[in-house]
Design an enzyme around this catalytic site. Structure first.
Site, PDB file in Angstrom:
ATOM      1  N   THR A 145     -11.867 -25.071 -70.766  1.00  0.00           N
ATOM      2  CA  THR A 145     -10.785 -25.851 -71.374  1.00  0.00           C
ATOM      3  C   THR A 145     -11.361 -26.686 -72.500  1.00  0.00           C
ATOM      4  O   THR A 145     -12.465 -27.224 -72.366  1.00  0.00           O
ATOM      5  CB  THR A 145     -10.177 -26.785 -70.307  1.00  0.00           C
ATOM      6  OG1 THR A 145      -9.491 -25.980 -69.363  1.00  0.00           O
ATOM      7  CG2 THR A 145      -9.220 -27.788 -70.911  1.00  0.00           C
ATOM      8  N   GLY A 198      -9.578 -26.050 -61.726  1.00  0.00           N
ATOM      9  CA  GLY A 198      -8.575 -27.096 -61.568  1.00  0.00           C
ATOM     10  C   GLY A 198      -8.285 -27.455 -60.118  1.00  0.00           C
ATOM     11  O   GLY A 198      -8.071 -28.625 -59.797  1.00  0.00           O
TER      12      GLY A 198
END
Ligand code: SD4
Length: 285
Positions: A145, A198
């Protein structure tokens, strides 16, 4: 002025953000420039255009931006067909309600705001998806990310953007658009953001944990290291094998830090308005 961003792919964007700030741009404009540079680049398969798709072969993006002055935030998740998810997130930042839109609602809003719908799956990403789909069982690949933080003149802001995990389920959302796990900014303290799996980052509310540690008196480096070590240890104590997570942090004075539980986590920094440089965090440091 300090800018810090995740992974080598943020090098050019960080340079652009630095130039923008030196030319008097607002922090938000500079940070969006950084994130957008990665979103638009088709060589990067984990963010924005040319991101690797979900199990149905569709690119779904998550992004957020938070302003530490007033704790305002804008976020989108599962956004399809729009190249710059962070730009869409930014249009929500000063709303009283409706700060976080998902899926169809996020796309509807983006179109109303004038964003152009585009195919996000490039031929190369499609080829990788077809190859992966042919294998059994499906695996989640390492996936990066882009996260950026800026601290300048008593202001702290944070932003993230990702296409999430390759081969994720349709509608799966990670930490990146979530204020708390994926990013946090409070101009009285500092800012932090996370990259990695995540599902684990969410368990530790990692970015908020770091900013809380900075508020309690730790340096950004010590706060980053402690938060990553603590989450890693907590997961092990509960009988889980921790997956990858890495973080960046900055305090309101521009001091910065980064930490990881993987072998090498490259990140980019421009400090005091100086040239951008790449650093590598290792072994929680
Ligand atoms: C996610 N945190 O969707 C993202 C992926 C990522 O480095 O950051 N990978 O779980």
């Amino acid at each position: 002025m300090t800018i810090i961003a995740t992974w080598k792919m943020a090098l050019n964007g960080t340079k652009l953000a630095r130039e923008a700030l030196l030319n008097g741009a607002a922090l938000e404009e500079a940070l969006i420039t950084l994130i957008k540079d990665v979103e638009m680049n088709e060589d990067f398969h984990s963010v924005g255009y040319s991101g690797l798709p979900n199990e149905d072969g569709v690119v779904e993006c998550d992004a957020a931006i938070m302003n530490g002055d007033n704790l305002h935030f804008g976020a989108v998740a599962g956004l399809r067909n729009i190249r710059s998810a962070v730009s869409v997130a930014y249009t929500l930042i000063d709303n009283e309600y409706n700060n976080f839109l998902v899926g169809e609602g996020a796309l509807k809003h983006a179109k109303e705001m004038g964003f152009k719908e585009e195919e996000m799956l490039t031929d190369e990403a499609k080829k990788l998806w077809l190859e992966e789909r042919a294998k059994k069982p499906k695996v989640y690949k390492g996936h990066d990310t882009v996260c950026g933080l800026i601290a300048e003149k008593g202001r702290c802001i944070a932003a993230t953007s990702t296409s999430g995990l390759f081969m994720k389920k349709v509608g799966r959302v990670g930490d990146s658009p979530l204020v708390g796990p994926g990013l946090y900014a409070d101009s009285e303290v500092g800012a932090a953001a996370a990259t990695g799996v995540g599902e684990d980052i969410i368990k530790g509310t990692l970015s908020y944990a770091i900013v809380s540690l900075i508020a309690s008196g730790l340096s950004p480096q010590d706060a980053a290291t402690k938060s990553v070590m603590d989450l890693d240890a907590k997961l092990r104590a509960k009988g889980e094998e921790p997956r990858d997570f890495s973080v960046i942090a900055v305090n309101k004075d521009g001091a910065w830090g980064a930490a990881t539980n993987i072998a090498e986590f490259p990140f980019i920094v421009s400090e005091d308005g100086g040239e951008t440089a790449m650093y590598i965090a290792r072994d929680f440091g």
